[in-house]
Design a protein around this motif. Structure first.
Motif, PDB file in Angstrom:
ATOM      1  N   ALA A   1     -52.973 -31.180  -7.556  1.00 53.99           N
ATOM      2  CA  ALA A   1     -53.818 -32.115  -6.817  1.00 53.99           C
ATOM      3  C   ALA A   1     -54.616 -31.381  -5.732  1.00 53.99           C
ATOM      4  O   ALA A   1     -55.821 -31.618  -5.564  1.00 53.99           O
ATOM      5  CB  ALA A   1     -52.956 -33.211  -6.200  1.00 53.99           C
ATOM      6  N   LYS A   2     -53.976 -30.472  -5.010  1.00 50.26           N
ATOM      7  CA  LYS A   2     -54.668 -29.811  -3.887  1.00 50.26           C
ATOM      8  C   LYS A   2     -55.812 -28.928  -4.374  1.00 50.26           C
ATOM      9  O   LYS A   2     -56.786 -28.694  -3.642  1.00 50.26           O
ATOM     10  CB  LYS A   2     -53.683 -29.002  -3.055  1.00 50.26           C
ATOM     11  N   ARG A   3     -55.730 -28.458  -5.596  1.00 55.21           N
ATOM     12  CA  ARG A   3     -56.807 -27.623  -6.134  1.00 55.21           C
ATOM     13  C   ARG A   3     -58.104 -28.418  -6.245  1.00 55.21           C
ATOM     14  O   ARG A   3     -59.201 -27.885  -6.032  1.00 55.21           O
ATOM     15  CB  ARG A   3     -56.407 -27.059  -7.492  1.00 55.21           C
ATOM     16  N   CYS A   4     -57.971 -29.700  -6.584  1.00 55.41           N
ATOM     17  CA  CYS A   4     -59.168 -30.542  -6.679  1.00 55.41           C
ATOM     18  C   CYS A   4     -59.785 -30.753  -5.295  1.00 55.41           C
ATOM     19  O   CYS A   4     -61.015 -30.727  -5.140  1.00 55.41           O
ATOM     20  CB  CYS A   4     -58.811 -31.882  -7.321  1.00 55.41           C
ATOM     21  N   PHE A   5     -58.933 -30.961  -4.293  1.00 60.13           N
ATOM     22  CA  PHE A   5     -59.450 -31.122  -2.931  1.00 60.13           C
ATOM     23  C   PHE A   5     -60.068 -29.821  -2.420  1.00 60.13           C
ATOM     24  O   PHE A   5     -61.108 -29.832  -1.741  1.00 60.13           O
ATOM     25  CB  PHE A   5     -58.328 -31.592  -1.999  1.00 60.13           C
ATOM     26  N   LEU A   6     -59.467 -28.694  -2.731  1.00 59.11           N
ATOM     27  CA  LEU A   6     -60.038 -27.407  -2.330  1.00 59.11           C
ATOM     28  C   LEU A   6     -61.392 -27.174  -2.998  1.00 59.11           C
ATOM     29  O   LEU A   6     -62.322 -26.634  -2.384  1.00 59.11           O
ATOM     30  CB  LEU A   6     -59.070 -26.275  -2.687  1.00 59.11           C
ATOM     31  N   SER A   7     -61.502 -27.592  -4.259  1.00 61.97           N
ATOM     32  CA  SER A   7     -62.781 -27.464  -4.957  1.00 61.97           C
ATOM     33  C   SER A   7     -63.851 -28.322  -4.294  1.00 61.97           C
ATOM     34  O   SER A   7     -65.002 -27.894  -4.120  1.00 61.97           O
ATOM     35  CB  SER A   7     -62.611 -27.869  -6.422  1.00 61.97           C
ATOM     36  N   LEU A   8     -63.473 -29.553  -3.906  1.00 59.52           N
ATOM     37  CA  LEU A   8     -64.408 -30.432  -3.201  1.00 59.52           C
ATOM     38  C   LEU A   8     -64.845 -29.808  -1.875  1.00 59.52           C
ATOM     39  O   LEU A   8     -66.041 -29.787  -1.537  1.00 59.52           O
ATOM     40  CB  LEU A   8     -63.747 -31.793  -2.957  1.00 59.52           C
ATOM     41  N   LEU A   9     -63.873 -29.294  -1.118  1.00 62.96           N
ATOM     42  CA  LEU A   9     -64.191 -28.702   0.177  1.00 62.96           C
ATOM     43  C   LEU A   9     -65.068 -27.457   0.033  1.00 62.96           C
ATOM     44  O   LEU A   9     -65.971 -27.222   0.841  1.00 62.96           O
ATOM     45  CB  LEU A   9     -62.895 -28.348   0.908  1.00 62.96           C
ATOM     46  N   GLU A  10     -64.820 -26.672  -0.988  1.00 60.49           N
ATOM     47  CA  GLU A  10     -65.642 -25.485  -1.223  1.00 60.49           C
ATOM     48  C   GLU A  10     -67.087 -25.881  -1.512  1.00 60.49           C
ATOM     49  O   GLU A  10     -68.037 -25.281  -0.995  1.00 60.49           O
ATOM     50  CB  GLU A  10     -65.075 -24.677  -2.383  1.00 60.49           C
ATOM     51  N   GLY A  11     -67.249 -26.926  -2.357  1.00 55.43           N
ATOM     52  CA  GLY A  11     -68.602 -27.400  -2.659  1.00 55.43           C
ATOM     53  C   GLY A  11     -69.306 -27.940  -1.429  1.00 55.43           C
ATOM     54  O   GLY A  11     -70.518 -27.714  -1.229  1.00 55.43           O
ATOM     55  N   MET A  12     -68.555 -28.652  -0.576  1.00 54.92           N
ATOM     56  CA  MET A  12     -69.150 -29.187   0.654  1.00 54.92           C
ATOM     57  C   MET A  12     -69.527 -28.055   1.601  1.00 54.92           C
ATOM     58  O   MET A  12     -70.584 -28.092   2.261  1.00 54.92           O
ATOM     59  CB  MET A  12     -68.173 -30.151   1.326  1.00 54.92           C
ATOM     60  N   ALA A  13     -68.675 -27.031   1.718  1.00 54.06           N
ATOM     61  CA  ALA A  13     -68.963 -25.907   2.608  1.00 54.06           C
ATOM     62  C   ALA A  13     -70.206 -25.141   2.166  1.00 54.06           C
ATOM     63  O   ALA A  13     -70.985 -24.656   2.999  1.00 54.06           O
ATOM     64  CB  ALA A  13     -67.754 -24.977   2.665  1.00 54.06           C
ATOM     65  N   LYS A  14     -70.400 -25.030   0.847  1.00 52.69           N
ATOM     66  CA  LYS A  14     -71.576 -24.331   0.318  1.00 52.69           C
ATOM     67  C   LYS A  14     -72.784 -25.254   0.198  1.00 52.69           C
ATOM     68  O   LYS A  14     -73.844 -24.830  -0.265  1.00 52.69           O
ATOM     69  CB  LYS A  14     -71.245 -23.742  -1.061  1.00 52.69           C
ATOM     70  N   ARG A  15     -72.599 -26.524   0.596  1.00 51.17           N
ATOM     71  CA  ARG A  15     -73.647 -27.544   0.535  1.00 51.17           C
ATOM     72  C   ARG A  15     -74.151 -27.757  -0.886  1.00 51.17           C
ATOM     73  O   ARG A  15     -75.320 -28.035  -1.120  1.00 51.17           O
ATOM     74  CB  ARG A  15     -74.806 -27.183   1.467  1.00 51.17           C
ATOM     75  N   LEU A  16     -73.202 -27.615  -1.814  1.00 51.31           N
ATOM     76  CA  LEU A  16     -73.514 -27.915  -3.210  1.00 51.31           C
ATOM     77  C   LEU A  16     -73.079 -29.326  -3.587  1.00 51.31           C
ATOM     78  O   LEU A  16     -73.496 -29.860  -4.614  1.00 51.31           O
ATOM     79  CB  LEU A  16     -72.810 -26.910  -4.134  1.00 51.31           C
ATOM     80  N   VAL A  17     -72.214 -29.915  -2.764  1.00 53.57           N
ATOM     81  CA  VAL A  17     -71.669 -31.238  -3.033  1.00 53.57           C
ATOM     82  C   VAL A  17     -71.859 -32.101  -1.799  1.00 53.57           C
ATOM     83  O   VAL A  17     -71.569 -31.663  -0.671  1.00 53.57           O
ATOM     84  CB  VAL A  17     -70.165 -31.171  -3.384  1.00 53.57           C
ATOM     85  N   ALA A  18     -72.336 -33.310  -2.021  1.00 52.73           N
ATOM     86  CA  ALA A  18     -72.454 -34.293  -0.938  1.00 52.73           C
ATOM     87  C   ALA A  18     -71.486 -35.432  -1.251  1.00 52.73           C
ATOM     88  O   ALA A  18     -71.780 -36.294  -2.076  1.00 52.73           O
ATOM     89  CB  ALA A  18     -73.878 -34.810  -0.822  1.00 52.73           C
ATOM     90  N   ALA A  19     -70.309 -35.380  -0.627  1.00 55.48           N
ATOM     91  CA  ALA A  19     -69.281 -36.380  -0.917  1.00 55.48           C
ATOM     92  C   ALA A  19     -69.679 -37.726  -0.328  1.00 55.48           C
ATOM     93  O   ALA A  19     -70.152 -37.807   0.819  1.00 55.48           O
ATOM     94  CB  ALA A  19     -67.941 -35.934  -0.344  1.00 55.48           C
TER      95      ALA A  19
END
Length: 686
Positions: free
Chosen positions: A615-633
């Motif tokens: 489960a935490k891997r999915c959250f880490l993936s989300l956070l990585e995308g947000m940090a790189k500004r590739l994902v807008a949650a």
């Protein structure tokens, strides 16, 4: 959430079907105060009354005290030997009879009892010497049968038959012994006829009924086998309700009944072990476990080697550490605890299985026990194990060895197929049946070698080469469940790379899963298989089929929880984790994170170190995308994530997230959930 591991077929793990005496117990002891003494003037009446009532342990306690006062008391030694024998304490019985034989050297019957006790204690060489020293025409038959039994246990069947030839041919016990020799030689029909003759000559006996059941089991006639076992169990329950059959299965806190003479006389332990073996062979694993819990309750130190082995094997999926402890105990002490012959092979096969991968331990066991390897491993099993262990050092050499063995089995199957065809043309049904059984056995030996070849390329992610190997094996095992399952895994992994073979994966997964759904046994399917099928359904726009399968899994988990609330259930959790991980990998965090959160509800049941890891891997993936500004949650996704991580922090204070430590403390799920929440809070405002 990780890609599925290739489920490498194994040489079949076998459940032991016999049962020896209980594991050695210490002599009876008194917890407090002084040992009970025989009443003055009523010693004989008291002793024989205790023996009549089956209270051999109390009798041992009293007579041990008497023997301390009179070490040369012949009656005390004789009765103590008898009581220890009936309590299953054969080494103590042998000691009593040895002391008595020194006091009464002219009594040949005492020498016989001594030899029998030595045999039961596992000292077969000493037992044979003691038996051969007996010179009494009146005991010739008993001595011959004892020597026959010793030869039988040493796998000297010809010598055993020679001793039996000296016994009366119409004796029911001799008929049983002869049938056992036929069974060991693989002559199932002759063995069955011998057991039937013994039953006709001597009436119903549970030991004969058990041997008839064993004969049917070896011939793979499971229906008649279960019928014989049902009769043994029914009679045992009716005649001895004090043995508490089924009490553990029904959830009662039942006390141990011990290894009493009553328990041994009913053959209930043997019957339940054989029933578990039948259900295991039919892949009814829940029923196999239930057969073991239906057994009369005993403490773990009282379990016989066969039951201990079967309990370890049946619970290997849920408690592998305890299972390996039990199997290692049996293998490491063959003198004091005679392990069933299947134990050595099963331990090694479990060590090298993909689920465990303890290749170095397997190599150590093989090196430490060359005698057991020679005695209990078939040529195929040894070749398989040796090549699997070698694959860790030299995969190329291991591949050549697997290929050589697989080609040899393939040629053997082609020859058997031609012989079967010729027998059918001659209308020889019996020969067709025998050859078909040999073909099936050869196929079961072929599949592990084929899967081991494929696994070498699977580990390198060369899925095209894996499929090439499978195409070679399709000639023989296109309908074999393990083969079809691994083909499905391979198509699924290729689909993850190219999105074009999900439909082919469904073609292989679906028949296996739907067969279990129709029989109400969907939980017997490995969770990763269900998860992969659901993903393949979704990726081929069959969302309704995926939802239907998930509802069925949820329904069966709910029903199973009502029957056994203590048993963990993670099928639906794994399915949702895999689906959520897939969507996160595709960039759809809104649906993926919500599915991951749903997979761990309720948290008190589903949140564990393993589920949190994925489960935490999915959250880490989300956070990585947000940090790189590739994902807008989206705000809703952020709010759901905050709520879940806060709940994980509360629930995970006592759950270690990793074996690594920070200072003197292990990192917990709560620590990691708090860190993820802090990062999410920072990134939300960026």
């Amino acid at each position: 959430g990780e890609t599925p591991a290739l489920r490498c077929a194994r040489l079949r793990r076998r459940v032991s079907v016999g049962s020896g005496g209980g594991r050695r117990r210490c002599g009876a002891m008194v917890a407090y105060g002084q040992a009970h003494r025989l009443p003055e003037g009523k010693a004989t009446e008291t002793v024989y009354g205790l023996i009549r009532d089956g209270k051999h342990d109390v009798c041992v306690e009293m007579l041990t005290a008497e023997l301390a006062d009179a070490p040369t008391s012949r009656p005390a030694l004789s009765i103590l030997g008898h009581c220890h024998y009936h309590l299953g304490e054969f080494d103590l019985a042998a000691e009593m009879y040895e002391r008595l034989s020194r006091l009464r050297p002219e009594d040949a019957s005492v020498k016989l009892y001594h030899a029998q006790s030595l045999f039961k204690a596992g000292a077969r060489a000493d037992a044979a010497r003691a038996a051969k020293s007996i010179d009494d025409p009146n005991l010739e038959t008993q001595v011959a049968r004892l020597l026959a039994h010793i030869a039988f246990e040493e796998d000297e069947v010809a010598e055993c038959r020679a001793y039996l030839a000296k016994c009366p041919a119409d004796d029911p016990d001799v008929l049983v012994d002869g049938a056992c020799c036929d069974l060991k030689d693989g002559r199932h029909e002759d063995a069955r006829a011998g057991f039937e003759s013994a039953r006709v000559a001597g009436g119903y006996r549970p030991d004969v009924a058990y041997n008839e059941a064993l004969c049917e089991y070896r011939a793979r006639r499971y229906g008649p086998c279960l019928k014989h076992l049902a009769e043994i169990i029914e009679r045992g329950v009716r005649e001895h309700p004090e043995l508490l059959v089924g009490a553990v299965t029904e959830g009662e806190d039942a006390p141990s009944v011990g290894n009493t003479p009553a328990l041994r006389s009913t053959f209930l332990v043997e019957a339940f072990n054989l029933k578990a073996a039948v259900e295991f062979a039919m892949k009814n694993f829940d029923e196999a476990r239930e057969a073991l819990t239906d057994m009369p309750p005993r403490a773990e130190e009282e379990l016989d080697p066969v039951t201990l082995h079967n309990v370890a094997l049946m619970h290997m999926d849920t408690d592998p550490a305890d299972g390996f402890d039990k199997l290692n105990f049996l293998v490491s002490s063959p003198d004091s605890v005679p392990a069933p012959p299947e134990c050595f092979a099963n331990l090694l096969l479990l060590y090298v299985s993909p689920a465990h991968g303890f290749y170095d331990l397997a190599a150590d066991i093989l090196a430490e026990h060359p005698v057991l390897a020679q005695k209990h491993l078939s040529a195929d099993a040894y070749e398989y194990l040796d090549a699997v262990i070698a694959s860790q050092r030299s995969p190329e050499e291991a591949f050549r060895r697997f290929e050589r063995a697989a080609n040899a089995k393939a040629e053997e199957m082609r020859g058997l197929a031609k012989s079967i065809q010729d027998a059918r043309l001659r209308r020889d049904a019996e020969r067709v049946k025998r050859l078909a059984a040999r073909y099936d056995d050869t196929l079961e030996a072929y599949v592990p070698f084929l899967m081991a070849q494929a696994k070498i390329y699977w580990d390198r992610a060369h899925y095209a080469q894996v499929e090439k190997i499978f195409r070679r094996g399709a000639e023989f095992c296109s309908e074999h469940e393990t083969f079809r399952l691994n083909v499905a895994h391979t198509r699924f992994m290729r689909a993850l790379r190219s999105d074009d073979t999900y439909g082919e994966a469904v073609e292989y997964y679906e028949p296996i899963v739907l067969a279990k759904v129709e029989s109400g046994e969907v939980l017997s399917v490995t969770p990763i298989v269900l998860a992969n099928l659901c993903v393949a359904y979704i990726m081929t726009s069959r969302n309704e089929d995926a939802e239907s399968l998930m509802r069925r899994v949820e329904k069966e988990e709910t029903s199973s929880a009502r029957r056994d609330p203590s048993r963990p259930r993670f099928h639906l959790t794994i399915i949702n984790l895999v689906i959520g991980t897939l969507y996160c990998a595709k960039g759809n965090y809104e649906f993926g994170i919500s599915r991951v959160i749903k997979s761990l509800e309720p948290h008190e049941e589903k949140l564990e170190a393993d589920t949190w890891f994925y489960a935490k891997r999915c959250f880490l993936s989300l956070l990585e995308g947000m940090a790189k500004r590739l994902v807008a949650a989206k705000d809703e996704t952020v709010r759901e994530s905050f709520a879940f991580l806060a709940a994980a922090e509360r629930r995970g204070r006592a759950i270690a997230a990793t074996e690594e430590t920070e200072g003197e403390r292990a990192r917990t799920v709560a620590n990691e959930a708090r860190a993820l929440r802090r990062m999410l809070l920072k990134l939300r405002d960026v």
